[in-house]
Design a protein around this motif. Structure first.
Motif, PDB file in Angstrom:
ATOM      1  N   GLN A  36      15.063  -7.297  18.133  1.00 28.71           N
ATOM      2  CA  GLN A  36      15.881  -7.367  17.147  1.00 28.71           C
ATOM      3  C   GLN A  36      15.636  -6.910  15.683  1.00 28.71           C
ATOM      4  OE1 GLN A  36      19.034  -9.236  16.746  1.00 28.71           O
ATOM      5  NE2 GLN A  36      18.828  -8.668  19.077  1.00 28.71           N
ATOM      6  N   TYR A  39      17.558  -4.295  13.921  1.00 31.25           N
ATOM      7  CA  TYR A  39      18.851  -5.028  13.077  1.00 31.25           C
ATOM      8  C   TYR A  39      18.780  -5.813  11.992  1.00 31.25           C
ATOM      9  CZ  TYR A  39      20.439  -3.284  18.027  1.00 31.25           C
ATOM     10  OH  TYR A  39      20.539  -2.687  18.944  1.00 31.25           O
ATOM     11  N   SER A 111      27.443 -14.129  25.730  1.00 32.81           N
ATOM     12  CA  SER A 111      27.291 -12.776  26.406  1.00 32.81           C
ATOM     13  C   SER A 111      26.324 -11.631  25.885  1.00 32.81           C
ATOM     14  CB  SER A 111      28.701 -12.183  26.525  1.00 32.81           C
ATOM     15  OG  SER A 111      29.366 -11.884  25.098  1.00 32.81           O
ATOM     16  N   ILE A 112      26.098 -11.769  24.529  1.00 30.93           N
ATOM     17  CA  ILE A 112      25.212 -10.733  24.117  1.00 30.93           C
ATOM     18  C   ILE A 112      23.682 -10.845  24.696  1.00 30.93           C
ATOM     19  CG2 ILE A 112      24.462 -12.109  22.119  1.00 30.93           C
ATOM     20  CD1 ILE A 112      24.273  -9.505  20.302  1.00 30.93           C
ATOM     21  N   THR A 115      23.148  -8.299  27.709  1.00 32.06           N
ATOM     22  CA  THR A 115      22.778  -6.797  27.413  1.00 32.06           C
ATOM     23  C   THR A 115      21.422  -6.816  27.041  1.00 32.06           C
ATOM     24  OG1 THR A 115      23.560  -7.068  25.336  1.00 32.06           O
ATOM     25  CG2 THR A 115      24.999  -5.859  26.969  1.00 32.06           C
ATOM     26  N   ASN A 116      20.956  -7.832  26.128  1.00 28.64           N
ATOM     27  CA  ASN A 116      19.523  -7.984  25.625  1.00 28.64           C
ATOM     28  C   ASN A 116      18.485  -7.966  26.790  1.00 28.64           C
ATOM     29  OD1 ASN A 116      19.546  -8.068  22.760  1.00 28.64           O
ATOM     30  ND2 ASN A 116      20.016 -10.161  22.814  1.00 28.64           N
ATOM     31  N   SER A 155      16.872 -13.959  21.070  1.00 29.16           N
ATOM     32  CA  SER A 155      17.486 -12.686  20.366  1.00 29.16           C
ATOM     33  C   SER A 155      19.041 -12.915  20.230  1.00 29.16           C
ATOM     34  CB  SER A 155      17.270 -11.099  21.061  1.00 29.16           C
ATOM     35  OG  SER A 155      15.833 -11.188  21.249  1.00 29.16           O
ATOM     36  N   SER A 156      19.443 -13.381  20.883  1.00 26.79           N
ATOM     37  CA  SER A 156      20.934 -13.744  21.047  1.00 26.79           C
ATOM     38  C   SER A 156      21.065 -14.823  19.856  1.00 26.79           C
ATOM     39  CB  SER A 156      21.570 -14.175  22.338  1.00 26.79           C
ATOM     40  OG  SER A 156      21.398 -13.124  22.927  1.00 26.79           O
ATOM     41  N   ALA A 159      20.818 -13.096  16.747  1.00 26.82           N
ATOM     42  CA  ALA A 159      22.026 -11.999  16.516  1.00 26.82           C
ATOM     43  C   ALA A 159      23.206 -13.096  16.046  1.00 26.82           C
ATOM     44  CB  ALA A 159      22.239 -11.421  17.783  1.00 26.82           C
ATOM     45  N   HIS A 160      23.272 -14.420  16.408  1.00 29.76           N
ATOM     46  CA  HIS A 160      24.481 -15.032  15.887  1.00 29.76           C
ATOM     47  C   HIS A 160      24.218 -15.607  14.510  1.00 29.76           C
ATOM     48  CE1 HIS A 160      26.767 -14.998  19.468  1.00 29.76           C
ATOM     49  NE2 HIS A 160      25.766 -15.278  20.330  1.00 29.76           N
TER      50      HIS A 160
END
Length: 170
Positions: A36, A39, A111-112, A115-116, A155-156, A159-160
Motif C-alpha cells: 500500500q 498509494y 474483491s480488492i 488482486t492484493n 491492505s484491502s 484501501a477502503h
C-alpha cells in the motif's frame, strides 16, 4: 487511541500459533506496507500494524489460521496419511486447498483483496520468502498463503479507508 479488547480463546490461540510459527504482526505489517505504500504518501508501519490487528479479530480469519497451522504441524510431524502427506510436504502446485483457505480470509474485505493476494503470493516479499523456504525442514504450505491473505485483507481494509482515516487509529 488505544482500545481495550477482550480476545476470545480462538483469537488468542490463532495469534499465539502465528508467533510460535515465527510470524509477528510486524512481519505482516511490512507486507501491508509493501502493498500500500505507493498509494498512501504518509503511510506508517503503525497504521499497517493496526489494520493487521483488526483483521486478526475476525473469526473467519482465526479459524483459517488455526486450521492451516494444524495441517502444517501434522505434515511436519509426518502424521498425515498418504498421498496427502506428500502433497502438503511438497506444496504441490495443483493442490490448491491452501489457497482456498487463504481466499476465505481475503474475502472478508471485498474483491480488492483478491488482486492484493495474487500479487503478494507471486512476489513473496519479506516473511513470505522465509516461509516458502523448503530447506528449513519446516512445513508452511498453509501458513505462507494465510499470512499473505492476512496482509492482503489488511491492505484491502486500508484501501477502503479515506485519507484521514489512514492517519488515525479507530
Amino acid at each position: 487511541m488505544e482500545r481495550k479488547t477482550i480476545h476470545s480463546e480462538l483469537e488468542v490461540k490463532a495469534r499465539q500459533w502465528l508467533t510460535e510459527r515465527g510470524v509477528t504482526l510486524d512481519d505482516i505489517a511490512e507486507l501491508v506496507y509493501y502493498l500500500q505504500s505507493k498509494y498512501h504518501d504518509h503511510l506508517t508501519l503503525d497504521v499497517c500494524r493496526h489494520n493487521v490487528d483488526r483483521v486478526l479479530t475476525k473469526r473467519e480469519v482465526q479459524n483459517a489460521i488455526v486450521t492451516g497451522i494444524q495441517l502444517d504441524v501434522l505434515a511436519e510431524k509426518k502424521q498425515l496419511e498418504q498421498p496427502l502427506q506428500k502433497t502438503i510436504d511438497t506444496d504441490e502446485s495443483l493442490y490448491g486447498v491452501d489457497e482456498i483457505i487463504a481466499l476465505s480470509i481475503v474475502n472478508v474485505y471485498g474483491s480488492i483483496g483478491f488482486t492484493n493476494y495474487g500479487y503478494i503470493d507471486k512476489q513473496k516479499p519479506g516473511i513470505l520468502k522465509k516461509l516458502n523456504d523448503k530447506s528449513t525442514g519446516e512445513c508452511h504450505t498453509f501458513l505462507d498463503d494465510i499470512v499473505g491473505a492476512i496482509a492482503a485483507a489488511a491492505s484491502s481494509r486500508l484501501a477502503h479507508s479515506t485519507g484521514e482515516d489512514i492517519l488515525i487509529e479507530e
